[in-house]
Design a protein around this motif. Structure first.
Motif, PDB file in Angstrom:
ATOM      1  N   TRP A 211       0.837  -1.263   0.182  1.00  0.00           N
ATOM      2  CA  TRP A 211      -0.075  -0.080  -0.149  1.00  0.00           C
ATOM      3  C   TRP A 211       0.791   1.373   0.029  1.00  0.00           C
ATOM      4  CZ3 TRP A 211      -5.160  -0.270  -1.172  1.00  0.00           C
ATOM      5  CH2 TRP A 211      -5.825  -1.520  -0.926  1.00  0.00           C
ATOM      6  N   ILE A 212       0.603   2.030  -0.954  1.00  0.00           N
ATOM      7  CA  ILE A 212       1.206   3.464  -0.900  1.00  0.00           C
ATOM      8  C   ILE A 212       0.187   4.447  -0.694  1.00  0.00           C
ATOM      9  CG2 ILE A 212       3.077   2.813  -2.395  1.00  0.00           C
ATOM     10  CD1 ILE A 212       1.755   4.344  -4.559  1.00  0.00           C
ATOM     11  N   GLN A 213       0.578   5.776  -0.036  1.00  0.00           N
ATOM     12  CA  GLN A 213      -0.396   6.824  -0.006  1.00  0.00           C
ATOM     13  C   GLN A 213       0.118   7.932  -0.724  1.00  0.00           C
ATOM     14  OE1 GLN A 213      -1.100   8.236   3.965  1.00  0.00           O
ATOM     15  NE2 GLN A 213      -3.160   8.991   3.677  1.00  0.00           N
ATOM     16  N   ILE A 214      -0.819   8.624  -1.646  1.00  0.00           N
ATOM     17  CA  ILE A 214      -0.266   9.727  -2.322  1.00  0.00           C
ATOM     18  C   ILE A 214      -0.878  11.024  -1.731  1.00  0.00           C
ATOM     19  CG2 ILE A 214      -0.354  11.045  -4.495  1.00  0.00           C
ATOM     20  CD1 ILE A 214      -0.514   8.609  -5.943  1.00  0.00           C
ATOM     21  N   LEU A 215       0.017  11.887  -1.294  1.00  0.00           N
ATOM     22  CA  LEU A 215      -0.561  12.790  -0.357  1.00  0.00           C
ATOM     23  C   LEU A 215      -0.862  14.432  -0.950  1.00  0.00           C
ATOM     24  CD1 LEU A 215       2.041  12.305   2.476  1.00  0.00           C
ATOM     25  CD2 LEU A 215      -0.477  11.757   2.493  1.00  0.00           C
ATOM     26  N   PRO A 216      -1.774  15.054  -0.774  1.00  0.00           N
ATOM     27  CA  PRO A 216      -2.127  16.107  -1.503  1.00  0.00           C
ATOM     28  C   PRO A 216      -1.022  17.318  -1.557  1.00  0.00           C
ATOM     29  CG  PRO A 216      -3.341  16.213   0.214  1.00  0.00           C
ATOM     30  CD  PRO A 216      -2.695  14.895   0.294  1.00  0.00           C
TER      31      PRO A 216
END
Length: 633
Positions: A628-633
């Motif tokens: 899982w990766i999270q793309i942050l704004p």
């Protein structure tokens, strides 16, 4: 409109017969996992080198056989001159990307994961980090196959009756353990999507749930938070889409040809927040055919919307339709004609600098415009043949026209899962009829693989091994971190019925696609999570570390990120797969360990902020498990 399935209390339907010309439902509740496919390496027909020669080619709707299940041979499909993708055209003028992959004769295998999933999966989504599938149907049934763990029970609206059944469960995708969740506001035919933090934000439903927003946090003890009255219009059979800034819009719903932005948690929209959308008035057949419209965020920040047989591009800031594409012929595609659609892979180059990134939709199946009228309102019922059409359209180009071609068999009520490799698995559904109670016949048991990338000579479609469980109206799926596909649901009945032609289905299966041929296991890489970046900013360089045996050829590597969709009624809201550009490949940082340096998508219109499963594919074979990766704004 006088449609009998629109009332809350529906008289049970009586199924008259099942003769030799009709599908005979298989025996239920088998004692062990059922396999329709691979029987083990000893059963393979092999050549002298231990590999079966040649790829599977199926041109028609013949049932795939259980022989010849494994074996591979490595083949070259184009040879890029450098590390970038080389664009070309296939025989139909469709853009494709060259790659090198292993071909296989393996037609997939099925396993029974759960005998009783507790709730029939009308709605399904995989939740990030906790690796649990959220499954729910509708409180209107007042019954399921699993009870709440204890009081309090739900008080049925307008009565003194108590409902102590669960209508929502969290399902551990490895162990099958179920955790019942409580719902008070009806989720029947609702919509949803994941927010930036991976929480499900669900909108709409039936009756007291139609104007409700629900949120489910990611924790071991979290339960639904419900906010009735948060939406200004009732949203029943509506579609929710995530914008590039992480906000949500919700489109349509029965009797409401409008859209609105989903308010922040705990807030309520006023009627001034609703925008009239005449396009949904214009596309409304006498039997609708424009519910659950297909809605996708374009890579330029606009919204692509398809309803019935028409499609437009909407600017969500100005609320203006800026383009309409030619109508798609040969029937309707949205509920209750119920074809299926998906956004095809978005392919990024290393050091991406294009002003517009192409984005294409694939729409397959559906039914004639009057299919519901014939199946639901006419007596005796008439089940019209579904559509065999598939069509592609690049909606980032204003001069685009539909490219139409045939799939191997008719299908409606189906689902389209975008696999980690970018190919599309078309699964579930029927060959005749319509959505609605007891309104379809002839289960389409064979999944079909649609090859997104082809050299122009390979078949676009491959018929795979069948399940023996019909998955009709209200079926669903989820792509899993190990690259299998969870398959669940099917309920053509107004309630939980075990003695119908197609009983309410609570069994849950896993399907292993072609790339999980055991003879391809040598190509499966392992992502070393602790050595890989998992929180990203737009445009940033980041590293993923992989481990595997043998020498790795960079030309055969592909890295994709996948946003889990909210799946219901043949629509997969916010399903999105993006192939990342590979900037560097550093071999042997330690023995059999390599680093891949990648570039995150450049902005939220390409990849909305939030959680994605990252897959590393080698030779067209996904890694052992995504991260899982999270793309942050």
């Amino acid at each position: 409109m006088g449609l009998f399935w629109r009332v809350l209390i529906i008289l049970p339907l009586f199924f008259a017969y099942v003769n030799g010309e009709h599908f005979t439902y298989p025996s239920r509740h088998p004692g062990k996992a059922e396999l329709a496919g691979f029987k083990g390496p000893d059963s393979l027909a092999t050549d002298g080198g231990g590999f079966f020669s040649g790829p599977l080619v199926v041109d028609n709707d013949a049932t795939a056989t259980i022989g010849n299940q494994g074996g591979t041979t490595e083949v070259t499909v184009g040879k890029p001159e450098d590390d970038t993708l080389v664009a070309s055209l296939d025989n139909d003028g469709i853009r494709y990307a060259n790659l090198i992959e292993a071909a296989t004769t393996f037609k997939g295998s099925w396993e029974l994961f759960l005998e009783n999933g507790g709730v029939s999966a009308m709605h399904l989504i995989l939740l990030p980090k906790i690796n649990q599938a959220l499954v729910f149907d509708a409180t209107v049934w007042k019954i399921s196959k699993i009870k709440l763990p204890g009081p309090p029970c739900r008080h049925v609206e307008g009565t003194n009756e108590e409902d102590c059944f669960a209508h929502s469960v969290l399902m551990d995708i490895e162990t099958g353990k179920l955790r019942p969740l409580r719902l008070n506001y009806d989720t029947w035919c609702s919509s949803g999507g994941l927010d930036i933090n991976g929480r499900l934000v669900s909108t709409g439903g039936f009756n007291n749930g139609s104007d409700t927003v629900r949120i489910l946090d990611l924790c071991d003890t979290c339960d639904w938070k419900e906010y009735p009255g948060a939406l200004a219009n009732g949203r029943w059979y509506a579609t929710q889409v995530t914008l590039g800034d992480g906000k949500f819009m919700v489109f349509g719903g029965r009797d409401f040809p409008t859209y609105e932005f989903v308010p922040p948690e705990g807030k309520k929209n006023t009627h001034q927040a609703v925008v009239d959308f005449n396009f949904l008035v214009e596309t409304h057949d006498p039997v609708e055919n424009n519910l659950y419209p297909f809605v996708y965020l374009s890579t330029d920040g606009n919204i692509f919307i398809f309803a019935n047989n028409r499609s437009v591009v909407l600017n969500p800031k100005t609320h203006k339709i800026i383009h309409e594409f030619p109508a798609l012929p040969n029937g309707a595609r949205n509920y209750p004609a119920s074809g299926s659609a998906c956004l095809l892979p978005i392919i990024l180059k290393p050091n991406e600098d294009r002003s517009v990134i192409p984005a294409e939709i694939l729409i397959c199946g559906g039914a004639p415009h009057n299919a519901f009228e014939k199946a639901d309102l006419q007596r005796p019922k008439v089940f019209l043949p579904g559509s065999c059409d598939c069509a592609r359209l690049d909606f980032t180009k204003r001069d685009s026209k539909w490219n139409i071609f045939n799939m191997p068999s008719a299908r409606l009520l189906g689902d389209m899962a975008v696999l980690p490799t970018g190919d599309v698995l078309i699964v579930n559904g029927a060959k005749t009829g319509s959505a609605g109670w007891d309104d379809a016949r002839e289960p389409n048991l064979n999944p079909v693989l649609y090859k997104f990338q082809t050299d122009g000579t390979s078949p676009k479609f491959t018929v795979l091994n069948p399940s023996n469980i019909p998955r009709m109206y209200h079926s669903s799926f989820a792509v899993l971190p190990d690259a299998k596909v969870l398959i669940a649901g099917s309920n053509t009945n107004p309630g939980y019925l075990d003695d119908a032609l197609f009983p309410t289905e609570v069994r849950v299966e896993k399907f292993s696609p072609h790339y999980l041929d055991p003879n391809l296991a040598m190509f499966r890489q392992e992502i070393i999570a602790e050595k890989s970046d998992n929180k990203l900013k737009y445009g940033q360089k980041f590293t993923v570390q992989i481990r595997g045996s043998g020498v790795i050829d960079q030309q055969k590597l592909q890295v994709t990120i996948y946003s889990p969709p909210f799946v219901t009624h043949g629509i997969c809201m916010n399903q999105r797969l993006i192939q990342l550009g590979i900037l560097e490949f550093n071999k042997d940082v330690t023995p059999n360990t390599n680093n891949i340096v990648l570039q995150a998508p450049m902005n939220g219109n390409i990849a909305q902020p939030g959680y994605y499963m990252l897959f590393v594919n080698y030779n067209g074979v996904p890694c052992l498990r995504s991260i899982w990766i999270q793309i942050l704004p």
